[in-house]
Design an enzyme around this catalytic site. Structure first.
Site, PDB file in Angstrom:
ATOM      1  N   ASP A 169      43.326  38.334  67.266  1.00  0.00           N
ATOM      2  CA  ASP A 169      44.648  39.384  67.220  1.00  0.00           C
ATOM      3  C   ASP A 169      45.091  38.832  66.169  1.00  0.00           C
ATOM      4  OD1 ASP A 169      45.210  41.701  67.926  1.00  0.00           O
ATOM      5  OD2 ASP A 169      47.021  40.844  67.424  1.00  0.00           O
ATOM      6  N   GLU A 189      41.109  37.883  63.482  1.00  0.00           N
ATOM      7  CA  GLU A 189      41.021  39.497  62.918  1.00  0.00           C
ATOM      8  C   GLU A 189      41.763  39.222  61.587  1.00  0.00           C
ATOM      9  OE1 GLU A 189      43.232  44.031  63.105  1.00  0.00           O
ATOM     10  OE2 GLU A 189      44.252  41.567  64.071  1.00  0.00           O
TER      11      GLU A 189
HETATM   12  C1  NOJ Z   1      45.950  44.262  65.744  1.00  0.00           C
HETATM   13  C2  NOJ Z   1      45.331  45.471  67.001  1.00  0.00           C
HETATM   14  O1  NOJ Z   1      44.266  45.502  66.657  1.00  0.00           O
HETATM   15  C3  NOJ Z   1      46.455  46.336  67.253  1.00  0.00           C
HETATM   16  O2  NOJ Z   1      45.879  46.971  68.002  1.00  0.00           O
HETATM   17  C4  NOJ Z   1      47.329  45.290  67.597  1.00  0.00           C
HETATM   18  O3  NOJ Z   1      48.596  46.579  67.642  1.00  0.00           O
HETATM   19  C5  NOJ Z   1      48.265  44.525  66.590  1.00  0.00           C
HETATM   20  N1  NOJ Z   1      47.397  43.455  65.761  1.00  0.00           N
HETATM   21  C6  NOJ Z   1      49.462  43.488  67.193  1.00  0.00           C
HETATM   22  O4  NOJ Z   1      48.529  43.234  68.251  1.00  0.00           O
END
Ligand code: NOJ
Length: 534
Positions: A201, A264
């Site tokens: 993440d 990500e």
């Molecule tokens: C990215 C995640 O995909 C999202 O759903 C989340 O709210 C944020 N990061 C915070 O962790």
């Protein structure tokens, strides 16, 4: 062709666990539900399932606020249920990839309870604490991604803590070696249990400017924009020293055989590709979200494909994503007809595809009124269209009550069209979107050139995009009509001869001969096996 890894050959499928399959009637999906649907995923043809967070969490951000990295939230099951899932997935040759959320914990994590207990606590430095600015306000101008300042004042200790997301999601201090060691052990814990890799993440957030300088204003910010757009996040994210941190994560991943590290990252291409790491010591797959933000025109798509393909470093492996749990559904972004062509594009480009659950049946955003919102972003900044609930609604399995998702009351409403748009119906219709996805996936498996061949653009004129995938063994031409009008006599390179492998229009005969030119119906894409290389 060089030997490829499973995550290069394969296709990833993201499951948002709350919304996939409920087995205990609480209206929220669970691990036993995912296990019950493994045969569906096998029949679909995907290779790896990435599951959004399943760890104990107060669910302020639906699991992206982790209170224990080494457990399972009772809502989803327990470690035994997890072990059963891994075992049954592996028995079917499916890989399981977990969501690793290292940038922040929940404010309910015991580490944070200790950290906020006092300035002297040994875990104080595990999080990011700063003194107030001279006027008593936040230490700098950094904004939360979910609205408002990214700093929350703690009256007991007279300092602010930093949270890039919710107040309930304090950021860990990755400059602290104890934090790094603890998080490395989390990765080992899951890999020892058989997990095949991680989607990390907000990996580009892990390091922040050491001096906490202000972010510069964003000249493009305007009324109606989310708070986070007020400033460019040049000091709060994507710092040069993040790459050393990621290389350490990668070294831990490499302690185990055959695991994958996915990051990500929402950044422009030139900065994105830095996340492969120097000497490829970073993420195996820094997620490429170019298609999510692209306008649907042939020249634009051709340009971004070329830019991305050229930017991926030597030895790095590309990847493509059409949707995820943070983005409007592809069928809603571009429309149902175009979603078929998008499926063909995703599954014929050079690079590992990631699918989002339900996109294979054309699920659309489900309108959710602001007062019914669950998503904290919508609640914090209501009415701007930022909410993510619409793309997180329950999977539409069949026409039974609640679409076969739950016997209880689903946590988010079902789409109005679930009795007609569902897996059971589409499995009976070879011409359905699901039928097309299954055919495309099978084709990608049967023709290695589609995962391992090179990419070469042929035409990007008007509404037509034509490209080649080539290897020493085979050559495949892909022609996509992005418009709702017929495209007659599209000229193909001299000497083009081949046979149609698949069209998005089910009644075009397979094996139809193609020579020199091609006509496409509105929103039609075709894949043609060429008799010889061009
Ligand atoms: C990215 C995640 O995909 C999202 O759903 C989340 O709210 C944020 N990061 C915070 O962790």
């Amino acid at each position: 062709m060089a030997q490829t890894q499973w995550w290069q050959r394969g296709i990833f499928y993201q499951v948002y666990p709350r919304s996939f399959q409920d087995t205990n009637g609480d209206g929220i999906g669970d691990l036993d539900g995912i296990r019950a649907r493994l045969d569906y995923l096998v029949a679909l043809g995907i290779d790896a399932v990435w599951i959004s967070p399943i760890f104990p969490s107060p669910m302020a951000d639906f699991g992206y606020d982790v209170a224990d990295y080494c457990g399972i939230d009772p809502m989803f099951g327990d470690l035994d249920a997890f072990d059963r899932l891994i075992e049954e997935a592996h028995a079917r040759r499916l890989k399981i990839v977990l969501d690793f959320v290292p940038n922040h914990t929940s404010d309910q994590h015991p580490w944070f309870a200790e950290s906020r207990a006092s300035r002297e606590n040994p875990r104080r430095d595990w999080y990011i604490w700063r003194d107030p600015a001279p006027d008593g306000g936040p230490p700098n101008n950094w904004m939360s991604n979910f609205g408002g300042p990214a700093w929350t004042y703690d009256p007991a200790s007279g300092q602010y803590y930093y949270h890039a997301f919710l107040t309930q999601q304090p950021d860990l201090n990755w400059r602290n070696p104890q934090v790094r060691a603890a998080m490395h052990d989390v990765l080992r814990f899951w890999m020892a249990r058989g997990v095949d890799g991680f989607r990390v993440d907000v990996i580009w957030h892990l390091m922040k400017d050491a001096n906490f300088r202000d972010n510069p204003p964003n000249p493009e910010y305007g009324p109606g924009d989310a708070d986070i757009r007020r400033f460019l996040q040049t000091r709060s994210t994507d710092q040069p020293d993040v790459h050393a941190i990621i290389a350490e994560l990668r070294a831990v991943i490499d302690e185990y055989e055959d695991r994958v590290l996915i990051g990500e990252i929402y950044l422009p291409i030139d900065r994105l590709v830095a996340y492969y790491g120097e000497n490829l010591e970073g993420a195996h797959l820094p997620f490429n979200f170019q298609l999510i933000h692209a306008s649907w025109s042939a020249p634009r798509l051709a340009e971004l494909i070329a830019d991305y393909d050229a930017a991926v470093p030597e030895g790095g492996w590309p990847n493509w994503v059409l949707g995820n749990h943070d983005q409007p559904r592809i069928a809603s972004r571009i429309g149902a007809r175009r979603a078929r062509v998008a499926a063909m594009l995703l599954l014929t480009l050079r690079g590992t595809p990631t699918m989002y659950y339900g996109d294979e049946i054309g699920m659309e955003n489900v309108p959710i009124a602001t007062e019914d919102a669950h998503d904290p972003w919508e609640k914090n900044e209501p009415g701007l269209g930022l909410g993510r609930d619409p793309e997180r609604t329950p999977m539409q399995w069949d026409a039974s009550p609640n679409a076969g998702f739950t016997n209880g009351r689903p946590w988010l409403p079902l789409a109005a069209d679930f009795t007609t748009r569902n897996v059971a119906v589409q499995l009976e219709q070879p011409a359905s979107l699901l039928g097309l996805y299954r055919d495309l996936i099978a084709l990608r498996r049967a023709h290695p050139v589609l995962h391992a061949g090179t990419y070469r653009k042929i035409t990007a004129l008007g509404d037509v995009l034509v490209f080649l995938r080539e290897s020493a063994e085979e050559c495949v031409l892909v022609a996509l009509n992005l418009a709702g009008t017929v495209q007659d006599d599209i000229p193909l390179p001299p000497g083009t001869q081949g046979r149609v492998l698949l069209s998005t229009e089910p009644d075009r005969p397979r094996e139809e001969r193609v020579e020199g030119h091609l006509s496409l119906r509105p929103h039609e894409g075709v894949i043609v096996a060429l008799d010889a290389r061009l």
